[in-house]
Design an enzyme around this catalytic site. Structure first.
Site, PDB file in Angstrom:
ATOM      1  N   GLU A  62       0.869  -1.158   0.031  1.00 15.02           N
ATOM      2  CA  GLU A  62      -0.176  -0.174  -0.036  1.00 15.02           C
ATOM      3  C   GLU A  62       0.788   1.295  -0.074  1.00 15.02           C
ATOM      4  OE1 GLU A  62      -4.117  -0.817   2.254  1.00 15.02           O
ATOM      5  OE2 GLU A  62      -2.473  -1.436   3.486  1.00 15.02           O
ATOM      6  N   GLU A  88      -4.123  -9.068   2.439  1.00 16.58           N
ATOM      7  CA  GLU A  88      -4.673  -9.410   3.822  1.00 16.58           C
ATOM      8  C   GLU A  88      -5.991 -10.433   3.545  1.00 16.58           C
ATOM      9  OE1 GLU A  88      -3.134  -5.266   3.149  1.00 16.58           O
ATOM     10  OE2 GLU A  88      -3.899  -6.728   1.922  1.00 16.58           O
TER      11      GLU A  88
END
Length: 773
Positions: free
Chosen positions: A571, A591
Site C-alpha cells: 500500500e 490481507e
C-alpha cells in the site's frame, strides 16, 4: 563492440536455458540452440522443450511469461548462422573439453568480428579450453560462470585469459551488472574459481567431519547453518537441493587439477555412504530423496539418512545445546567443550583458513572472496567477515593450536581485522598489508555507507530518516522484517513534515531482505484479544491519514522496494508518486489470507489505477472485477515485471536489475520529478453500488460450490465487494476518495472482530501459513 544488443546461448540444459531466460528477462533478444535430437521429426525439439518447461517451472526462470517471446529457438546444425547477429555467445554445453573445442571452431567460423564468446564452465580451466585455437578467438574469449538458478543467483564469476581483450571483459561485465543484475567477481584461472572452490571444500569437510564424529544430519545442519549466517539448509539439505550426483564431477575436477600441495587434498577422501546413495538413485530432491526425503509409502513421513548405517529413519528435531549456550558468539561455539562445538570448528576452521589461502591464488583481494560466498552460496557474511567476528588474533592462535598451516594473509594481518571503518569509510586489508578504501562502482549508492558517516535526521524504534544528499531524504523501515506499526506511522508523519521543510524529495527504501512484510499482525491480534477496538480503528485511520499525507505531499515520493512488499508494504508503494523497484520484488495485497481487507487505501488505489489507465473495456465493472479478483485471491506479483502487469507498478515506473543500484536509481528518479512537481489530483469514482456487489458475491458463491473458496473466504470477499462496488451508491452518483476509505475502514473493523479472521491471524503468526477456514 561497446554494447550488447543480442545474445546467443548454445546448450539448452538447465543452466543454458536459464541463462537464456534471464537475458530475455532483461529485455534482450536471445537465440537458444541445442543439438538435433536423435529421434522425432522436430529438429528444434530440445530448445523448444526447454522453453516450454521453463514457462511451467516454479520458481519461474522468467520474470514474466512475455519474456519468452524474446527467445528464438533452433539447433546447432541448421541455425548456427544466427550467431552472426549476436554480440555475446554463451556456451553452456556438456563439460567435455573435446565437445567444447569442436563447437568453438564452428562458432568462430560464423560469429561477427569482435563478438564475445564465453563458456559457462565451472570445472575446466580457460587455458585448456583455448588450447589449439586462434589468437583472434582467444582475444574475444572468457569464462562467465553463472550460478543456478541464473535468474535468482546474483553472482557471476568472470575469468579472462592472457590473450583476452580488456574491452571484451569490460563489455560483458558491464552488461551483466546493469542489465542482468549480477555482481561480477573477477577470478583467476584456477580450478573451481572462487565460490565453488571454497564452497566444495566447505561441503566436503562438513560431510566427512559429520561422519567421523558420528553426528546426525539434523544436528550438523543446525550447527553449520544459522549460527554462521548460512541458510538454514546448512550442508546436507543444501546438497539435496543442488543434487548429490553433481558433486563427484566437481570434486573429481578439483582433485585432478589442484596441485598436490593444495589443502583440499588434506580434507578430501571418498565417502562410501554418499557413493551408495548416488548409485541407488538417492541424488537429492530431483531423485528419490537425498540426506532427507519424503517417504510416500509411509504416509509422506519426513525421513533422514543415518550416516553410519546408510538407512533412512524418522527425521528428528535438531538438539544442539552448544548453539544455544554460545548465543551469538562464534568464538564460544568453536570453543564449546562438546562434540558439536568440535564439529563447528573442525568444519569452519579449515574452511576459513582455506579462504585465506585463496588470496592471491583464486582472487586478488579479500572482498571478491567474501562477495563470492555471500552471493554464490547465500552466506550472510563472507569468510573474512566471519574471521573478524571472532577476531583475527583469536582465529590465528586457534588455527595454530589445531596444527593447520597458517596462510600468508593471516600472518600479514598480524591480528588486525580484515575490515575496518576509518573516517566513515569502510576499508579492507590488501594483499600488501595496507588498508584501502572499499570503492563502489559508478552508479552504486548504499545506505549502509551513508550510515557510517552520518546520523539519522529522525529515528525511533521502527524507522529512520536519512539525508542521502542532493536534497533527497530516505525513509527506512528498521523493525523486525520491516513490519509496520504505530511507531512507523508516527515517524513517517514526522518525516513528511521534515522533508517539506528541509528537502526536495523523499525515497522510501531499505537494505533488508524484504522491503516490508506489512502491518504487525502480532500487535493487531493482541489488541483484538483485549477488545481494544477503538485503538485498532485509530491505527487504521492513522495509517490511511499518513499514507494520504504521503500521496499529497508537496514533494515527489519514490518507493524503492526489493524482496517482499506485502499488505501495508504494498500500500505504501501505491501511494508513492513513482516506484523504482528491484527486479526481484514480490508484492501484493494479501490481507484476505488473514481474514482482512487492505485498510490503508489499497483497495482505493488499485481501483483508481485500473479505472484510469484504460487497459480494460469501458465501464466500471471491468476495473472492479479485475481489482476484486486480484485482492480476493491474495495475488502476489513474483517479480517487478509481474507487478507491472497488475498495475502495482504503472507506466513510467522503473525496474532496476542490480540490487546494489536500486537506491541510486530511485534517487535519480526522485530528483527528475522535482522541477514543476505538483501533487496528484484526488480520484473520483463512478460505481454501480448494490448491483456490482451482488454480481461479485454470486461469483464467490460459485467458487464456494466448486470447493475453491471456503466459507470465510465468502465473508471476506463479501466485505471487499462492498468496498469496490461503492457501498450505497449507483452509477448516477460519484464517490470520492474519502468515501471509499471510509468503506475500507468500516469493512476492516467488521472483519477484525470476526472469530474466523482472528483464527486466521493467529494461525499465520504461529505457522507462517494461511488458514483455510
Amino acid at each position: 563492440m561497446t554494447t550488447i544488443n543480442k545474445v546467443a546461448v548454445i546448450g539448452a540444459g538447465v543452466m543454458g536455458a536459464g541463462i537464456a531466460a534471464h537475458v530475455a528477462n532483461a529485455g534482450i533478444p536471445v537465440v537458444l540452440l541445442d543439438i538435433v535430437p536423435k529421434e522425432g521429426g522436430n529438429r528444434n525439439a530440445i530448445a523448444e522443450g526447454a522453453v516450454a518447461r521453463m514457462l511451467k517451472a516454479d520458481p519461474a526462470p522468467f520474470m514474466s511469461k512475455g519474456a519468452a517471446k524474446l527467445i528464438t529457438v533452433g539447433n546447432t546444425e541448421d541455425h548456427l548462422d544466427l550467431l552472426a547477429e549476436c554480440d555475446w555467445i554463451v556456451e553452456a554445453v556438456i563439460e567435455r573439453l573435446d565437445i567444447k573445442q569442436a563447437l568453438y571452431a564452428r562458432i568462430d567460423a560464423v560469429r561477427k568480428p569482435g563478438s564475445v564468446v564465453s563458456s559457462n564452465t565451472s570445472t575446466i580451466p580457460l587455458e585448456n579450453l583455448l588450447a589449439g585455437l586462434s589468437d583472434g578467438f582467444a582475444a574475444d574469449f572468457c569464462i562467465t560462470h553463472f550460478f543456478n538458478p541464473p535468474r535468482y543467483m546474483r553472482l557471476l564469476e568472470v575469468v579472462g585469459g592472457a590473450k583476452t581483450k580488456a574491452q571484451a571483459l569490460a563489455v560483458v561485465s558491464d552488461f551483466a551488472d546493469r542489465r542482468l543484475g549480477k555482481s561480477v567477481v573477477r577470478c583467476k584461472d584456477r580450478p573451481g574459481f572462487i565460490a565453488n572452490r571454497l564452497g566444495v571444500f566447505w561441503l566436503q569437510a562438513a560431510v566427512i567431519e559429520a561422519i567421523d564424529a558420528g553426528l546426525n544430519v539434523e544436528d550438523a545442519d543446525a550447527i553449520i547453518g544459522r549460527p554462521m549466517g548460512i541458510p538454514k539448509t546448512g550442508v546436507f539439505a543444501l546438497l539435496d537441493l543442488v543434487g548429490l550426483d553433481l558433486m563427484p564431477h566437481v570434486i573429481g575436477s578439483m582433485t585432478q587439477e589442484l596441485p598436490v600441495s593444495d589443502a583440499f587434498h588434506r580434507i578430501n577422501r571418498p565417502v562410501p555412504v554418499v557413493e551408495k546413495m548416488i548409485a541407488d538413485g538417492f541424488t537429492g530432491r530431483k531423485g528419490k530423496g537425498g540426506f532427507y526425503r519424503i517417504n510416500r509409502e509411509k504416509n509422506r513421513a519426513k525421513e533422514a539418512i543415518d550416516l553410519t548405517t546408510g538407512e533412512y529413519r524418522d527425521q528428528r528435531r535438531a538438539d544442539v545445546a552448544a548453539v544455544k549456550e554460545a548465543g551469538r558468539s562464534l568464538a564460544k561455539l568453536f570453543d564449546h567443550d562438546s562434540a558439536h562445538g568440535a564439529y563447528a570448528w573442525a568444519v569452519m576452521g579449515p574452511t576459513l583458513a582455506y579462504a585465506c589461502a585463496l588470496v592471491g591464488d583464486a582472487a586478488d583481494d579479500i572482498e571478491s572472496i567474501d562477495e563470492a560466498m555471500r552471493l554464490g552460496y547465500n552466506w550472510k557474511f563472507g569468510p573474512f567477515e566471519l574471521i573478524d567476528q571472532v577476531g583475527a588474533a583469536w582465529f590465528t592462535a586457534k588455527l595454530q593450536a589445531s596444527g593447520w598451516p597458517l596462510p600468508q594473509i593471516l600472518t600479514l594481518a598480524a591480528g588486525r581485522p580484515f575490515y575496518r571503518v576509518e573516517n566513515g569509510i569502510r576499508q579492507v586489508l590488501g594483499a600488501n598489508g595496507a588498508y584501502g578504501d572499499l570503492v563502489r562502482p559508478d552508479g552504486v549508492l548504499m545506505l549502509a555507507d551513508i550510515k557510517l558517516k552520518s546520523s539519522p535526521v529522525l529515528k525511533n524504534g521502527s524507522a529512520a530518516l536519512w539525508d542521502i544528499g542532493d536534497g533527497v531524504a530516505c525513509f527506512e523501515f528498521t523493525s523486525k522484517m520491516n513490519a509496520l506499526d504505530p511507531e512507523t506511522m508516527d515517524l513517517l508523519g514526522k518525516s513528511i513534515r521534515r522533508v517539506k521543510r528541509d528537502f526536495k524529495a523523499l525515497v522510501i527504501y531499505n537494505e533488508g531482505s524484504n522491503f516490508s512484510v506489512g502491518a504487525n499482525l502480532g500487535l493487531a491480534l493482541f489488541a483484538a484479544n483485549i477488545a481494544a477496538w477503538t485503538e485498532i480503528e485509530a491505527m487504521v485511520a492513522n495509517g490511511q491519514a499518513t499514507y494520504r499525507a504521503l500521496k499529497y505531499a508537496p514533494f515527489p515520493v519514490v518507493a524503492a522496494p526489493s524482496g517482499m512488499a506485502l499488505g501495508g508494504g504494498c500500500e505504501i508503494l501505491l501511494h508513492a508518486d513513482a516506484i523504482q523497484a528491484h527486479a526481484e520484488t514480490y508484492t501484493g495485497l494479501v490481507e484476505v489470507g488473514v481474514g482482512l481487507i487492505p485498510g490503508w487505501g489499497g483497495c482505493t488505489e488499485m481501483l483508481a489505477r485500473w479505472q484510469a489507465l484504460g487497459r480494460l473495456p469501458k465501464g466500471p465493472m471491468p476495473a472492479i472485477g479485475k481489482v476484486f479478483e486480484t485482492i480476493s485471491t491474495a495475488t502476489i506479483a513474483k517479480s517487478a515485471a509481474e507487478a507491472q502487469e497488475l498495475l502495482i507498478l504503472r507506466p513510467g515506473d522503473g525496474i532496476t536489475m542490480n540490487r546494489y543500484r536500486l537506491l541510486a536509481d530511485a534517487k535519480a528518479k526522485a530528483l527528475a520529478l522535482v522541477d514543476g512537481y505538483q501533487p496528484p489530483q484526488p480520484p473520483v469514482f463512478t460505481l454501480p453500488g448494490a448491483t456490482a456487489k451482488v454480481a461479485l458475491n454470486m461469483a464467490v458463491a460459485g467458487f464456494q460450490r466448486m470447493g475453491k473458496a471456503t466459507p470465510h473466504d465468502g465473508v471476506v470477499s463479501g466485505a471487499l465487494a462492498g468496498i469496490l462496488s461503492g457501498g450505497e451508491t449507483d452509477v448516477t452518483e460519484t464517490v470520492d476518495e474519502d468515501g471509499l476509505l471510509d468503506l475500507e475502514r468500516q469493512a476492516f473493523m467488521t472483519l477484525v472482530r470476526h472469530p474466523d479472521s482472528l483464527a486466521r491471524i493467529e494461525h499465520m503468526l504461529m505457522t507462517g501459513k494461511p488458514l483455510r477456514n
